[in-house]
Write a protein that holds these residues in place. Structure first.
Motif, PDB file in Angstrom:
ATOM      1  N   LYS A  92      -9.738   5.950  -0.027  1.00 57.09           N
ATOM      2  CA  LYS A  92      -8.972   4.859  -0.614  1.00 57.09           C
ATOM      3  C   LYS A  92      -9.449   4.598  -2.033  1.00 57.09           C
ATOM      4  O   LYS A  92     -10.635   4.765  -2.339  1.00 57.09           O
ATOM      5  CB  LYS A  92      -9.058   3.596   0.239  1.00 57.09           C
ATOM      6  CG  LYS A  92     -10.466   3.095   0.537  1.00 57.09           C
ATOM      7  CD  LYS A  92     -10.403   1.926   1.506  1.00 57.09           C
ATOM      8  CE  LYS A  92     -11.808   1.440   1.864  1.00 57.09           C
ATOM      9  NZ  LYS A  92     -11.767   0.314   2.833  1.00 57.09           N
ATOM     10  N   LYS A  96     -10.036   2.188  -5.196  1.00 57.14           N
ATOM     11  CA  LYS A  96     -10.230   0.813  -5.621  1.00 57.14           C
ATOM     12  C   LYS A  96      -9.372   0.533  -6.848  1.00 57.14           C
ATOM     13  O   LYS A  96      -9.079   1.425  -7.642  1.00 57.14           O
ATOM     14  CB  LYS A  96     -11.703   0.560  -5.956  1.00 57.14           C
ATOM     15  CG  LYS A  96     -12.659   0.840  -4.808  1.00 57.14           C
ATOM     16  CD  LYS A  96     -12.463  -0.115  -3.655  1.00 57.14           C
ATOM     17  CE  LYS A  96     -13.516   0.122  -2.577  1.00 57.14           C
ATOM     18  NZ  LYS A  96     -13.340  -0.794  -1.429  1.00 57.14           N
ATOM     19  N   ASN A  97      -8.994  -0.721  -7.031  1.00 57.41           N
ATOM     20  CA  ASN A  97      -8.113  -1.069  -8.150  1.00 57.41           C
ATOM     21  C   ASN A  97      -8.750  -0.822  -9.512  1.00 57.41           C
ATOM     22  O   ASN A  97      -8.065  -0.646 -10.505  1.00 57.41           O
ATOM     23  CB  ASN A  97      -7.689  -2.537  -8.040  1.00 57.41           C
ATOM     24  CG  ASN A  97      -6.570  -2.708  -7.023  1.00 57.41           C
ATOM     25  OD1 ASN A  97      -5.889  -1.750  -6.681  1.00 57.41           O
ATOM     26  ND2 ASN A  97      -6.402  -3.929  -6.542  1.00 57.41           N
ATOM     27  N   SER A 111      -3.863   3.732  -1.683  1.00 58.08           N
ATOM     28  CA  SER A 111      -4.013   2.744  -2.749  1.00 58.08           C
ATOM     29  C   SER A 111      -3.323   1.455  -2.348  1.00 58.08           C
ATOM     30  O   SER A 111      -2.239   1.488  -1.754  1.00 58.08           O
ATOM     31  CB  SER A 111      -3.416   3.275  -4.052  1.00 58.08           C
ATOM     32  OG  SER A 111      -3.514   2.302  -5.082  1.00 58.08           O
ATOM     33  N   THR A 112      -3.945   0.333  -2.669  1.00 61.00           N
ATOM     34  CA  THR A 112      -3.402  -0.982  -2.341  1.00 61.00           C
ATOM     35  C   THR A 112      -3.455  -1.871  -3.575  1.00 61.00           C
ATOM     36  O   THR A 112      -4.457  -1.899  -4.284  1.00 61.00           O
ATOM     37  CB  THR A 112      -4.194  -1.642  -1.203  1.00 61.00           C
ATOM     38  OG1 THR A 112      -4.157  -0.809  -0.042  1.00 61.00           O
ATOM     39  CG2 THR A 112      -3.624  -3.020  -0.866  1.00 61.00           C
ATOM     40  N   PHE A 168      -5.702   1.859   5.338  1.00 66.16           N
ATOM     41  CA  PHE A 168      -6.654   2.910   5.676  1.00 66.16           C
ATOM     42  C   PHE A 168      -6.538   3.283   7.153  1.00 66.16           C
ATOM     43  O   PHE A 168      -6.596   4.469   7.519  1.00 66.16           O
ATOM     44  CB  PHE A 168      -8.076   2.449   5.362  1.00 66.16           C
ATOM     45  CG  PHE A 168      -9.115   3.526   5.557  1.00 66.16           C
ATOM     46  CD1 PHE A 168      -9.452   4.380   4.521  1.00 66.16           C
ATOM     47  CD2 PHE A 168      -9.755   3.682   6.781  1.00 66.16           C
ATOM     48  CE1 PHE A 168     -10.400   5.379   4.696  1.00 66.16           C
ATOM     49  CE2 PHE A 168     -10.699   4.676   6.972  1.00 66.16           C
ATOM     50  CZ  PHE A 168     -11.032   5.527   5.928  1.00 66.16           C
ATOM     51  N   GLY A 182      -2.676  -4.767   3.591  1.00 65.13           N
ATOM     52  CA  GLY A 182      -3.882  -4.737   2.796  1.00 65.13           C
ATOM     53  C   GLY A 182      -4.609  -3.411   2.892  1.00 65.13           C
ATOM     54  O   GLY A 182      -4.195  -2.490   3.601  1.00 65.13           O
ATOM     55  N   GLU A 183      -5.739  -3.329   2.207  1.00 64.89           N
ATOM     56  CA  GLU A 183      -6.497  -2.084   2.101  1.00 64.89           C
ATOM     57  C   GLU A 183      -6.970  -1.572   3.455  1.00 64.89           C
ATOM     58  O   GLU A 183      -6.827  -0.385   3.774  1.00 64.89           O
ATOM     59  CB  GLU A 183      -7.690  -2.324   1.171  1.00 64.89           C
ATOM     60  CG  GLU A 183      -8.476  -1.095   0.817  1.00 64.89           C
ATOM     61  CD  GLU A 183      -9.590  -1.416  -0.162  1.00 64.89           C
ATOM     62  OE1 GLU A 183     -10.712  -1.744   0.310  1.00 64.89           O
ATOM     63  OE2 GLU A 183      -9.342  -1.366  -1.378  1.00 64.89           O
ATOM     64  N   ASP A 184      -7.517  -2.449   4.280  1.00 68.09           N
ATOM     65  CA  ASP A 184      -8.051  -2.014   5.578  1.00 68.09           C
ATOM     66  C   ASP A 184      -6.929  -1.535   6.506  1.00 68.09           C
ATOM     67  O   ASP A 184      -7.077  -0.515   7.191  1.00 68.09           O
ATOM     68  CB  ASP A 184      -8.821  -3.160   6.248  1.00 68.09           C
ATOM     69  CG  ASP A 184     -10.117  -3.499   5.506  1.00 68.09           C
ATOM     70  OD1 ASP A 184     -10.579  -2.645   4.730  1.00 68.09           O
ATOM     71  OD2 ASP A 184     -10.635  -4.609   5.708  1.00 68.09           O
ATOM     72  N   SER A 225       0.826  -1.202   0.000  1.00 65.79           N
ATOM     73  CA  SER A 225       0.000   0.000   0.000  1.00 65.79           C
ATOM     74  C   SER A 225       0.861   1.252   0.000  1.00 65.79           C
ATOM     75  O   SER A 225       1.964   1.268   0.556  1.00 65.79           O
ATOM     76  CB  SER A 225      -0.918   0.023   1.230  1.00 65.79           C
ATOM     77  OG  SER A 225      -1.854  -1.039   1.191  1.00 65.79           O
TER      78      SER A 225
END
Length: 315
Positions: free
Chosen positions: A302, A304-305, A268-269, A235, A230-232, A171
């Protein structure tokens, strides 16, 4: 100068166990010694996460000779700065010239004197320490004292490759001081510089994991790298940044959104693949930052891909 450290590592590369044992015994009391009996192993160690500080390399090796190993090392951005000393029974001037032209820094012929080998190794390790210090200084932002954009680019490249190899997420966050131009206009550039230093120090102290990095990206913009995150998780870290800056309560009476300095953050992840470059991760974090600004600032967004970058960005 008493700067030599036991944790400096020397890689001895020789297909003869006797030669390896002799050099190992000679050097092990002052430095950490690793060994390789072939070129493939030597290159693997040199390209590992814990590369050697110096390589003692035999010329006459099976499969890949010392000259070729040196050539490969010097052609790679990851290993080109590792000093190489050839240790060989070959003593012709043309042999020595060839080694130096390939990028070796010294040439020791067999049979060698132990005191000469140790002296040359010590000198070259000291020189490497100086070069490393100079390189480290060039990777630090002069105003804030945290890593600069060049250092960020280096770490991102390394961590992107590691995440690609391990199939793990990585990330990036982009943070921007809200209405910093207004801050500069109202309080003056000296206070603006002090604000940048305080924000940088706060972001640095907020990071808890040794593998994470925060750097000054330019102007009032900061960037962070969070490997294996990861994303969470990313964040959560970004939100801790936002709250920590707000909690400092640096006065900003000319801000339309708050009486204190705040930041907007984009996250961003991605899980790296061979179809996308690391720059895409930064681009998406920058796009998420734009979305955070557009939504009112002093918040985290955040990306999204599957989201594409927006056009333009507010200041």
């Amino acid at each position: 100068m008493d700067t030599m450290k036991k944790d400096q590592t020397i890689l001895v590369v020789d297909d003869s166990p006797v030669n390896i044992q002799m050099l190992g015994q000679l050097l092990k009391n002052e430095w950490t010694v690793k060994v390789a009996t072939n070129g493939k192993t030597a290159l693997s160690i040199a390209n590992s996460d814990d590369p050697p500080d110096l390589i003692l390399l035999d010329v006459m090796m099976p499969e890949i000779d010392g000259y070729k190993i040196c050539e490969i090392l010097k052609a790679s951005e990851a290993t080109k700065d590792i000093p190489v000393i050839f240790v060989t029974a070959m003593s012709q001037q043309e042999d020595e010239a060839k080694g130096l032209e390939l990028g070796a820094i010294d040439y020791i012929t067999k049979p060698y004197h132990a005191s000469i080998v140790k002296a040359r190794v010590r000198n070259h390790l000291e020189l490497k320490q100086y070069r490393d210090l100079l390189k480290d200084a060039s990777l630090i932002d002069g105003l804030t004292g945290i890593p600069n954009r060049r250092r960020f680019d280096e770490v991102l490249s390394t961590e992107w490759k590691r995440s690609f190899r391990d199939g793990k997420p990585i990330s990036v966050l982009m943070a921007d001081i809200d209405y910093f131009k207004r801050y500069n206009d109202h309080y003056g550039h000296l206070e603006g510089d002090e604000c940048l230093r305080k924000v940088a120090d706060c972001l640095r102290k907020t990071l808890k994991r040794p593998g994470d990095l925060v750097a000054r990206y330019g102007g009032e913009e900061f960037v962070g790298i969070m490997p294996m995150t990861g994303e969470d998780g990313a964040f959560t870290i970004a939100e801790s940044f936002r709250k920590a800056i707000e909690a400092m309560e640096i006065e900003h009476i000319d801000s339309p959104i708050s009486e204190v300095v705040t930041i907007s953050v984009g996250v961003s992840t991605m899980i790296p693949s061979d179809k996308v470059e690391a720059e895409k991760l930064v681009e998406k974090a920058d796009n998420a930052l734009y979305e955070a600004k557009k939504a009112g600032r002093n918040q985290v967004k955040k990306m999204k891909n599957d989201q594409e970058p927006s056009k333009g960005q507010e200041q």
